[in-house]
Design a protein around this motif. Structure first.
Motif, PDB file in Angstrom:
ATOM      1  N   ILE A   1       3.796 -32.811   9.139  1.00  0.00           N
ATOM      2  CA  ILE A   1       2.375 -33.153   9.190  1.00  0.00           C
ATOM      3  C   ILE A   1       1.623 -32.386   8.100  1.00  0.00           C
ATOM      4  N   LYS A   2       0.598 -33.031   7.580  1.00  0.00           N
ATOM      5  CA  LYS A   2      -0.210 -32.421   6.532  1.00  0.00           C
ATOM      6  C   LYS A   2      -1.502 -31.912   7.149  1.00  0.00           C
ATOM      7  N   CYS A   3      -1.856 -30.665   6.850  1.00  0.00           N
ATOM      8  CA  CYS A   3      -3.074 -30.053   7.378  1.00  0.00           C
ATOM      9  C   CYS A   3      -4.304 -30.751   6.789  1.00  0.00           C
ATOM     10  N   LYS A   4      -5.248 -31.107   7.665  1.00  0.00           N
ATOM     11  CA  LYS A   4      -6.444 -31.804   7.201  1.00  0.00           C
ATOM     12  C   LYS A   4      -7.406 -30.884   6.446  1.00  0.00           C
ATOM     13  N   LEU A   5      -7.298 -29.551   6.650  1.00  0.00           N
ATOM     14  CA  LEU A   5      -8.205 -28.618   5.963  1.00  0.00           C
ATOM     15  C   LEU A   5      -7.664 -28.164   4.606  1.00  0.00           C
ATOM     16  N   CYS A   6      -6.452 -27.608   4.591  1.00  0.00           N
ATOM     17  CA  CYS A   6      -5.938 -27.028   3.345  1.00  0.00           C
ATOM     18  C   CYS A   6      -4.952 -27.935   2.609  1.00  0.00           C
ATOM     19  N   GLY A   7      -4.472 -28.998   3.279  1.00  0.00           N
ATOM     20  CA  GLY A   7      -3.552 -29.930   2.628  1.00  0.00           C
ATOM     21  C   GLY A   7      -2.105 -29.495   2.631  1.00  0.00           C
ATOM     22  N   ARG A   8      -1.791 -28.354   3.231  1.00  0.00           N
ATOM     23  CA  ARG A   8      -0.404 -27.872   3.264  1.00  0.00           C
ATOM     24  C   ARG A   8       0.434 -28.757   4.176  1.00  0.00           C
ATOM     25  N   GLU A   9       1.662 -28.988   3.765  1.00  0.00           N
ATOM     26  CA  GLU A   9       2.598 -29.760   4.569  1.00  0.00           C
ATOM     27  C   GLU A   9       3.358 -28.801   5.473  1.00  0.00           C
ATOM     28  N   ASN A  10       3.235 -28.999   6.785  1.00  0.00           N
ATOM     29  CA  ASN A  10       3.928 -28.188   7.782  1.00  0.00           C
ATOM     30  C   ASN A  10       5.025 -29.034   8.406  1.00  0.00           C
ATOM     31  N   SER A  11       6.137 -28.395   8.759  1.00  0.00           N
ATOM     32  CA  SER A  11       7.251 -29.135   9.339  1.00  0.00           C
ATOM     33  C   SER A  11       7.797 -28.403  10.561  1.00  0.00           C
ATOM     34  N   ALA A  12       8.481 -29.173  11.421  1.00  0.00           N
ATOM     35  CA  ALA A  12       9.081 -28.608  12.626  1.00  0.00           C
ATOM     36  C   ALA A  12      10.439 -29.264  12.861  1.00  0.00           C
ATOM     37  N   VAL A  13      11.393 -28.454  13.280  1.00  0.00           N
ATOM     38  CA  VAL A  13      12.729 -28.929  13.643  1.00  0.00           C
ATOM     39  C   VAL A  13      12.935 -28.587  15.111  1.00  0.00           C
TER      40      VAL A  13
END
Length: 84
Positions: free
Chosen positions: A64-76
């Protein structure tokens, strides 16, 4: 970073508690690892779904991409049953 979700309960006449099938949906709320923004909506994650990460760094069950900073976060999703 690894985050642990632990569930404990007292059950009668039940031998084990586990999700049924790899398509079981876990509904969770997430927090951006960069800016700390928390998701307002519940996101689901399953073992069945896999998304490639940018730069060929493997894959994750949720990206998912953060709506504030634009960083892409991932989870396994790693499932493990604790034996009593």
């Amino acid at each position: 970073m690894k985050v642990s979700l632990q569930i404990s309960c007292d059950l009668e006449n039940i031998a084990a508690l586990s999700p049924v099938g790899e398509d079981f949906r876990w509904y969770l709320k997430f927090k951006c690892q960069s800016c700390g923004d928390k998701s307002e909506k519940w996101q689901y994650i399953t073992q069945e779904e896999s998304v490639p990460l940018k730069g060929g760094r493997g894959s994750a069950n949720l990206v998912i991409k953060c709506k504030l900073c634009g960083r892409e976060n991932s989870a396994v999703l790693l499932l493990r049953q604790k034996e009593r």
